[in-house]
Motif scaffolding. Structure first.
Motif, PDB file in Angstrom:
ATOM      1  N   UNK A  31       0.821  -1.208   0.000  1.00  0.00           N
ATOM      2  CA  UNK A  31       0.000   0.000   0.000  1.00  0.00           C
ATOM      3  C   UNK A  31       0.861   1.267   0.000  1.00  0.00           C
ATOM      4  N   UNK A  32       2.181   1.107  -0.009  1.00  0.00           N
ATOM      5  CA  UNK A  32       3.111   2.234   0.129  1.00  0.00           C
ATOM      6  C   UNK A  32       4.009   2.372  -1.102  1.00  0.00           C
ATOM      7  N   UNK A  33       4.753   3.471  -1.133  1.00  0.00           N
ATOM      8  CA  UNK A  33       5.818   3.654  -2.114  1.00  0.00           C
ATOM      9  C   UNK A  33       7.105   3.143  -1.482  1.00  0.00           C
ATOM     10  N   UNK A  34       7.821   2.300  -2.210  1.00  0.00           N
ATOM     11  CA  UNK A  34       9.098   1.778  -1.749  1.00  0.00           C
ATOM     12  C   UNK A  34      10.200   2.677  -2.310  1.00  0.00           C
ATOM     13  N   UNK A  35      10.955   3.340  -1.423  1.00  0.00           N
ATOM     14  CA  UNK A  35      12.044   4.214  -1.868  1.00  0.00           C
ATOM     15  C   UNK A  35      13.366   3.465  -1.789  1.00  0.00           C
ATOM     16  N   UNK A  36      14.142   3.587  -2.865  1.00  0.00           N
ATOM     17  CA  UNK A  36      15.405   2.875  -2.975  1.00  0.00           C
ATOM     18  C   UNK A  36      16.557   3.868  -3.036  1.00  0.00           C
ATOM     19  N   UNK A  37      17.597   3.668  -2.229  1.00  0.00           N
ATOM     20  CA  UNK A  37      18.766   4.560  -2.297  1.00  0.00           C
ATOM     21  C   UNK A  37      19.508   4.354  -3.612  1.00  0.00           C
ATOM     22  N   UNK A  38      20.059   5.427  -4.142  1.00  0.00           N
ATOM     23  CA  UNK A  38      20.759   5.364  -5.423  1.00  0.00           C
ATOM     24  C   UNK A  38      22.268   5.434  -5.272  1.00  0.00           C
ATOM     25  N   UNK A  39      22.745   5.533  -4.038  1.00  0.00           N
ATOM     26  CA  UNK A  39      24.158   5.805  -3.801  1.00  0.00           C
ATOM     27  C   UNK A  39      25.063   4.578  -3.891  1.00  0.00           C
ATOM     28  N   UNK A  40      24.497   3.371  -3.816  1.00  0.00           N
ATOM     29  CA  UNK A  40      25.313   2.167  -3.910  1.00  0.00           C
ATOM     30  C   UNK A  40      26.227   1.998  -2.707  1.00  0.00           C
ATOM     31  N   UNK A  41      27.184   1.112  -2.746  1.00  0.00           N
ATOM     32  CA  UNK A  41      27.517   0.264  -3.889  1.00  0.00           C
ATOM     33  C   UNK A  41      26.488  -0.852  -4.085  1.00  0.00           C
ATOM     34  N   UNK A  42      26.446  -1.346  -5.303  1.00  0.00           N
ATOM     35  CA  UNK A  42      25.525  -2.420  -5.661  1.00  0.00           C
ATOM     36  C   UNK A  42      26.326  -3.647  -6.067  1.00  0.00           C
ATOM     37  N   UNK A  43      25.875  -4.804  -5.623  1.00  0.00           N
ATOM     38  CA  UNK A  43      26.511  -6.029  -6.084  1.00  0.00           C
ATOM     39  C   UNK A  43      25.886  -6.424  -7.414  1.00  0.00           C
ATOM     40  N   UNK A  44      26.573  -7.316  -8.110  1.00  0.00           N
ATOM     41  CA  UNK A  44      26.046  -7.794  -9.396  1.00  0.00           C
ATOM     42  C   UNK A  44      25.035  -8.907  -9.172  1.00  0.00           C
ATOM     43  N   UNK A  45      24.051  -8.928 -10.025  1.00  0.00           N
ATOM     44  CA  UNK A  45      23.019  -9.963 -10.008  1.00  0.00           C
ATOM     45  C   UNK A  45      23.231 -10.824 -11.239  1.00  0.00           C
ATOM     46  N   UNK A  46      23.477 -12.091 -11.032  1.00  0.00           N
ATOM     47  CA  UNK A  46      23.737 -13.017 -12.131  1.00  0.00           C
ATOM     48  C   UNK A  46      22.436 -13.682 -12.583  1.00  0.00           C
ATOM     49  N   UNK A  47      22.334 -14.053 -13.858  1.00  0.00           N
ATOM     50  CA  UNK A  47      21.090 -14.649 -14.385  1.00  0.00           C
ATOM     51  C   UNK A  47      20.591 -15.847 -13.590  1.00  0.00           C
ATOM     52  N   UNK A  48      21.494 -16.697 -13.116  1.00  0.00           N
ATOM     53  CA  UNK A  48      21.051 -17.879 -12.369  1.00  0.00           C
ATOM     54  C   UNK A  48      20.434 -17.522 -11.013  1.00  0.00           C
ATOM     55  N   UNK A  49      20.632 -16.304 -10.553  1.00  0.00           N
ATOM     56  CA  UNK A  49      20.040 -15.879  -9.283  1.00  0.00           C
ATOM     57  C   UNK A  49      18.546 -15.582  -9.414  1.00  0.00           C
ATOM     58  N   UNK A  50      18.048 -15.469 -10.652  1.00  0.00           N
ATOM     59  CA  UNK A  50      16.612 -15.299 -10.838  1.00  0.00           C
ATOM     60  C   UNK A  50      15.890 -16.561 -10.375  1.00  0.00           C
ATOM     61  N   UNK A  51      16.561 -17.707 -10.530  1.00  0.00           N
ATOM     62  CA  UNK A  51      16.085 -18.991 -10.015  1.00  0.00           C
ATOM     63  C   UNK A  51      14.595 -19.162 -10.328  1.00  0.00           C
TER      64      UNK A  51
END
Length: 118
Positions: A31-51
Motif C-alpha cells: 500500500x506504500x511507495x518503496x524508496x530505494x537509495x541510489x548511492x550504492x555500492x551495488x553487487x552484481x546480479x547473475x542470471x542464475x540468481x533469478x532462479x
C-alpha cells in the motif's frame, strides 16, 4: 532487502541494464511507495540468481523520484499489487533506462564511472 544490478555487454563494454530488488515474502507493504537509495555500492546480479523466484517488472509509470537530501527512486507498489493481485512477488526488476528517464540523467553511466558496482 537486497539491491543488485544485472549487467551485460552492450556495444563497447559491460553496462548495468536492470536494478533488481530482492525481498523476502511478506517484507513489502503493497500500500506504500518503496524508496530505494541510489548511492550504492551495488553487487552484481547473475542470471542464475533469478532462479524460480516470482518477479514483476516495474514499469516507467510505477517510478517516482524523491528529491531533497539524498535522491531516492520510488516504486509505487500499489500499482504492482493491482497488476498482480495475490502474487507472492519477491523480485522487482527495474530497467535502468526507465530509472534514468525519471532521474533525468545517465545513472547507469555514473554507477560505472564512480565504481559503485561490486
Amino acid at each position: 532487502m537486497r539491491l543488485a544490478l544485472y549487467c551485460d555487454f552492450v556495444l563497447d563494454g559491460i553496462r548495468p541494464l536492470q536494478l533488481v530488488v530482492q525481498t523476502q515474502p511478506g517484507e513489502l507493504d503493497w500500500t506504500e511507495i518503496l524508496y530505494l537509495p541510489l548511492s550504492g555500492p551495488f553487487e552484481r546480479f547473475e542470471p542464475e540468481q533469478f532462479d524460480d523466484k516470482i518477479g514483476a517488472s516495474v514499469l516507467l509509470e510505477d517510478l517516482v523520484l524523491k528529491r531533497g537530501g539524498n535522491e531516492e527512486l520510488g516504486v509505487v507498489l500499489p500499482n504492482l499489487a493491482l497488476r498482480h493481485p495475490g502474487a507472492d512477488i519477491t523480485l522487482l526488476v527495474i530497467q535502468i533506462s526507465d530509472a534514468e528517464e525519471v532521474l533525468e540523467y545517465k545513472w547507469g553511466d555514473r554507477l560505472m564511472e564512480d565504481g559503485l558496482i561490486e
